[in-house]
Design an enzyme around this catalytic site. Structure first.
Site, PDB file in Angstrom:
ATOM      1  CG  ASP A 160     -47.862  44.948  -5.936  1.00 28.20           C
ATOM      2  OD1 ASP A 160     -47.376  44.315  -4.986  1.00 28.20           O
ATOM      3  OD2 ASP A 160     -47.724  44.596  -7.129  1.00 28.20           O
ATOM      4  CG  HIS A 193     -44.989  38.179  -6.899  1.00 26.11           C
ATOM      5  ND1 HIS A 193     -45.544  39.427  -7.013  1.00 26.11           N
ATOM      6  CD2 HIS A 193     -45.958  37.304  -7.272  1.00 26.11           C
ATOM      7  CE1 HIS A 193     -46.791  39.313  -7.430  1.00 26.11           C
ATOM      8  NE2 HIS A 193     -47.068  38.033  -7.594  1.00 26.11           N
ATOM      9  CD  GLU A 253     -45.269  41.592  -2.518  1.00 27.14           C
ATOM     10  OE1 GLU A 253     -45.503  42.552  -3.279  1.00 27.14           O
ATOM     11  OE2 GLU A 253     -45.418  40.400  -2.855  1.00 27.14           O
ATOM     12  CG  HIS A 295     -46.453  46.359 -10.153  1.00 30.05           C
ATOM     13  ND1 HIS A 295     -46.568  45.007  -9.923  1.00 30.05           N
ATOM     14  CD2 HIS A 295     -46.569  46.522 -11.507  1.00 30.05           C
ATOM     15  CE1 HIS A 295     -46.757  44.377 -11.081  1.00 30.05           C
ATOM     16  NE2 HIS A 295     -46.754  45.278 -12.047  1.00 30.05           N
ATOM     17  CD  GLU A 315     -43.596  43.092 -12.747  1.00 32.59           C
ATOM     18  OE1 GLU A 315     -43.636  41.860 -12.801  1.00 32.59           O
ATOM     19  OE2 GLU A 315     -43.938  43.736 -11.720  1.00 32.59           O
ATOM     20  CG  HIS A 338     -49.465  39.680  -4.505  1.00 35.13           C
ATOM     21  ND1 HIS A 338     -50.111  40.504  -5.399  1.00 35.13           N
ATOM     22  CD2 HIS A 338     -48.241  40.234  -4.308  1.00 35.13           C
ATOM     23  CE1 HIS A 338     -49.314  41.513  -5.712  1.00 35.13           C
ATOM     24  NE2 HIS A 338     -48.172  41.376  -5.068  1.00 35.13           N
ATOM     25  CD  GLU A 373     -48.176  41.362  -9.837  1.00 30.73           C
ATOM     26  OE1 GLU A 373     -47.354  41.021 -10.701  1.00 30.73           O
ATOM     27  OE2 GLU A 373     -47.882  42.142  -8.892  1.00 30.73           O
TER      28      GLU A 373
END
Length: 284
Positions: free
Chosen positions: A58, A194, A199, A133, A135, A49, A47
């Site tokens: 992630d 995010h 992170e 992650h 989701e 970032h 994904e």
């Protein structure tokens, strides 16, 4: 011509690797038959970032945290689930952004279910799914429930009498005190963290060579509606793909987050499963 094997990663030794992928099958079989065999399965995503963090953030973070926890409690770490459920606009920027390649719910559940059931059927006593992650969570929960059902229906020779699966996301272990230190101006909320401070700080501490802070962009947090709209309105996601900026991220904050999370997570797993723990001495 023989090739030189890859050196063991952090938390491993050549004699006793933490990652299952570095074990031979016979050593694994003997280890899995032990009364305290515990496998940690990291779960992440592929994904975007933003412009400053890698697509595998992630999975990288969940795997690195898993190895650190495993080294404290004598567990082993499986190869990560590196593709996750669909990125959503309110928590990951959205599946419409370049660099994000996702699984649908059925695919993620099926893959995770097979992996979990396989470890349990081979005698692994405890399985910990360490999610990185946002989701993924409910689909990993469904996979865990189905995997336990598969084991029960396979008969008494399929695995331990009372297998257990624990499911958690690593940010569940970030304390309020740590949040206040990392976000002195107030925590914006997990839903828009995010590509932001948490992170980025963790990656700066753990894998600084993968972070390009010269490409980081400062912008206000995303202002998103309280509903989900399909298809998404692309203009509602900041152009960076980040839902909050990494302003204020640094390696010291990453070290604080990492040390606090891994210590408390290891403590919980040790208490839940009756595992021995050992202190990890940080290099000076």
């Amino acid at each position: 011509m023989t090739s030189t094997p890859n050196p063991p990663s952090a938390g491993q030794t050549a004699a006793e690797p933490t990652r299952l992928a570095h074990l031979d099958a016979h050593t694994y079989r003997e280890w899995a038959a032990g009364e305290q065999s515990t496998v940690i399965l990291p779960a992440g995503a592929f994904e975007q970032h933003g412009p400053h963090l890698p697509l595998g953030t992630d999975s990288i973070l969940s795997s690195t945290i898993a190895e650190a926890v495993a080294s404290r409690i004598g567990a082993k770490v499986a190869e990560p689930l590196s593709y996750g459920y669909k990125s959503q606009q309110k928590s990951g920027g959205g599946d419409h952004l370049a660099g994000t390649v996702s699984l649908d719910a059925a695919a993620l559940i099926a893959q995770a279910r097979c992996i979990m059931a396989g470890f349990l059927a081979q005698g692994v006593r405890h399985l910990v799914v360490l999610n990185g992650h946002y989701e993924n969570y409910q689909f990993l929960y469904e996979a865990a429930d189905l995997a336990l059902g598969d084991l029960c229906s396979a008969g008494p020779d399929a695995g331990p009498v009372a297998p257990a699966i624990l499911l958690l996301s690593y940010w569940d272990y970030v304390t309020e005190d740590t949040l206040e230190t990392v976000y002195p101006n107030g925590f914006p909320g997990w839903d828009i963290e995010h590509g932001g401070v948490l992170e980025t700080s963790l990656m700066l501490h753990l894998h600084p060579g993968l972070v390009a802070m010269d490409r980081a962009v400062s912008h206000p947090p995303a202002a998103l509606p309280r509903f989900d709209r399909l298809p998404v309105v692309p203009s509602r996601t900041p152009e960076t793909g980040c839902l909050s900026s990494p302003d204020g991220a640094d390696a010291w904050k990453g070290s604080l987050l990492f040390d606090q999370v891994t210590a408390e997570l290891a403590g919980d797993l040790a208490a839940e499963f009756g595992l021995p723990t050992r202190e990890i001495t940080k290099a000076s």
